[in-house]
Design a protein around this motif. Sequence first.
Motif, mmCIF file in Angstrom:
data_model
loop_
_atom_site.group_PDB
_atom_site.id
_atom_site.type_symbol
_atom_site.label_atom_id
_atom_site.label_comp_id
_atom_site.label_asym_id
_atom_site.label_seq_id
_atom_site.Cartn_x
_atom_site.Cartn_y
_atom_site.Cartn_z
ATOM 1 N N LEU A 7 0.834 -1.208 0.000
ATOM 2 C CA LEU A 7 0.000 0.000 0.000
ATOM 3 C C LEU A 7 0.866 1.255 0.000
ATOM 4 N N ALA A 8 1.937 1.243 0.772
ATOM 5 C CA ALA A 8 2.848 2.397 0.806
ATOM 6 C C ALA A 8 3.497 2.607 -0.561
ATOM 7 N N GLU A 9 3.857 1.529 -1.224
ATOM 8 C CA GLU A 9 4.459 1.638 -2.565
ATOM 9 C C GLU A 9 3.469 2.244 -3.557
ATOM 10 N N ILE A 10 2.214 1.817 -3.490
ATOM 11 C CA ILE A 10 1.188 2.380 -4.375
ATOM 12 C C ILE A 10 1.010 3.864 -4.086
ATOM 13 N N ASP A 11 0.998 4.251 -2.820
ATOM 14 C CA ASP A 11 0.885 5.669 -2.460
ATOM 15 C C ASP A 11 2.074 6.469 -3.007
ATOM 16 N N LEU A 12 3.271 5.894 -2.941
ATOM 17 C CA LEU A 12 4.452 6.565 -3.497
ATOM 18 C C LEU A 12 4.333 6.739 -5.011
ATOM 19 N N LEU A 13 3.842 5.709 -5.683
ATOM 20 C CA LEU A 13 3.658 5.806 -7.132
ATOM 21 C C LEU A 13 2.667 6.906 -7.492
ATOM 22 N N LEU A 14 1.604 7.028 -6.702
ATOM 23 C CA LEU A 14 0.611 8.069 -6.956
ATOM 24 C C LEU A 14 1.188 9.476 -6.791
ATOM 25 N N ALA A 15 2.124 9.623 -5.870
ATOM 26 C CA ALA A 15 2.704 10.938 -5.582
ATOM 27 C C ALA A 15 3.876 11.287 -6.509
ATOM 28 N N ARG A 16 4.477 10.280 -7.119
ATOM 29 C CA ARG A 16 5.693 10.468 -7.905
ATOM 30 C C ARG A 16 5.378 11.009 -9.300
ATOM 31 N N ALA A 17 6.226 11.926 -9.764
ATOM 32 C CA ALA A 17 6.105 12.440 -11.133
ATOM 33 C C ALA A 17 6.506 11.345 -12.121
ATOM 34 N N PHE A 18 5.944 11.402 -13.304
ATOM 35 C CA PHE A 18 6.299 10.439 -14.344
ATOM 36 C C PHE A 18 7.584 10.882 -15.031
ATOM 37 N N PRO A 19 8.447 9.932 -15.403
ATOM 38 C CA PRO A 19 9.692 10.306 -16.064
ATOM 39 C C PRO A 19 9.455 10.717 -17.518
ATOM 40 N N ALA A 20 10.416 11.414 -18.074
ATOM 41 C CA ALA A 20 10.328 11.850 -19.470
ATOM 42 C C ALA A 20 10.657 10.723 -20.444
ATOM 43 N N GLU A 21 11.423 9.720 -19.967
ATOM 44 C CA GLU A 21 11.841 8.625 -20.845
ATOM 45 C C GLU A 21 11.596 7.277 -20.173
ATOM 46 N N VAL A 22 11.484 6.247 -20.982
ATOM 47 C CA VAL A 22 11.286 4.886 -20.491
ATOM 48 C C VAL A 22 12.574 4.389 -19.833
ATOM 49 N N ARG A 24 14.196 1.684 -16.228
ATOM 50 C CA ARG A 24 14.000 0.954 -14.979
ATOM 51 C C ARG A 24 13.867 1.950 -13.837
ATOM 52 N N SER A 25 13.096 1.568 -12.847
ATOM 53 C CA SER A 25 12.976 2.350 -11.628
ATOM 54 C C SER A 25 13.420 1.467 -10.467
ATOM 55 N N PHE A 29 9.598 -0.461 -13.624
ATOM 56 C CA PHE A 29 9.932 0.355 -14.775
ATOM 57 C C PHE A 29 8.904 1.466 -14.915
ATOM 58 N N ALA A 30 9.272 2.486 -15.663
ATOM 59 C CA ALA A 30 8.402 3.654 -15.814
ATOM 60 C C ALA A 30 8.682 4.311 -17.154
ATOM 61 N N GLY A 31 7.781 5.174 -17.536
ATOM 62 C CA GLY A 31 7.927 5.924 -18.770
ATOM 63 C C GLY A 31 6.998 7.115 -18.738
ATOM 64 N N TYR A 34 3.459 6.835 -16.908
ATOM 65 C CA TYR A 34 3.165 5.614 -16.145
ATOM 66 C C TYR A 34 4.333 5.163 -15.268
ATOM 67 N N HIS A 35 3.950 4.414 -14.222
ATOM 68 C CA HIS A 35 4.871 3.690 -13.344
ATOM 69 C C HIS A 35 4.339 2.268 -13.214
ATOM 70 N N VAL A 36 5.227 1.283 -13.249
ATOM 71 C CA VAL A 36 4.870 -0.105 -12.974
ATOM 72 C C VAL A 36 5.815 -0.595 -11.886
ATOM 73 N N ALA A 37 5.251 -1.028 -10.760
ATOM 74 C CA ALA A 37 6.059 -1.522 -9.644
ATOM 75 C C ALA A 37 5.877 -3.024 -9.503
ATOM 76 N N GLU A 38 6.994 -3.715 -9.336
ATOM 77 C CA GLU A 38 6.995 -5.147 -9.078
ATOM 78 C C GLU A 38 6.942 -5.325 -7.558
ATOM 79 N N LEU A 39 5.765 -5.562 -7.027
ATOM 80 C CA LEU A 39 5.572 -5.634 -5.581
ATOM 81 C C LEU A 39 6.093 -6.932 -4.975
#
Length: 146
Positions: A7-22, A24-25, A29-31, A34-39
């Motif tokens: 849940l904390a990771e999802i909250d962090l993803l919601l607050a985080r800005a999206f990167p300009a380029e594709v 790994r995070s 990974f992100a682009g 979007y953000h995709v987290a491997e929980l």
Amino acid sequence: MSTAQHLAEIDLLLARAFPAEVGRSARGFAGPGYHVAELAESDGFWEDDGSRWTEAEEQFEAERDGLSQLLTARWGKPDEFALYSLLHRMVDGGEEIPEPWADLSSHVPNLHLWRVDGRWIALGVSQWDKELPFQLLAVVTEVDPP
């Protein structure tokens, strides 16, 4: 990782800005948009009679469903979004599907999907191939599902 950490990771993803380029995070990974987290990720390969593979699949689906119940308490009932048709539209129809949906359609059969404050939040179970591990994924994106 515990449910509270998910849940904390999802909250962090919601607050985080999206990167300009594709790329790994720290957790996936992100682009752009979007953000995709491997929980979570299962152990090892599946060379047995298939029973360990089935157990792992059931475990990861149960983890997704449990986390989904907690998010339902926050945001209401999710939509269930099947991704197979997107893969079919890309492969057979030559349609260009935006990310993260194109990538997800190749290894996540379906998602639990919420719309919150202009962003989509999704949970899914990824499995690239029978020999590869399962992953519990969280997705946050501003890209509408096609």
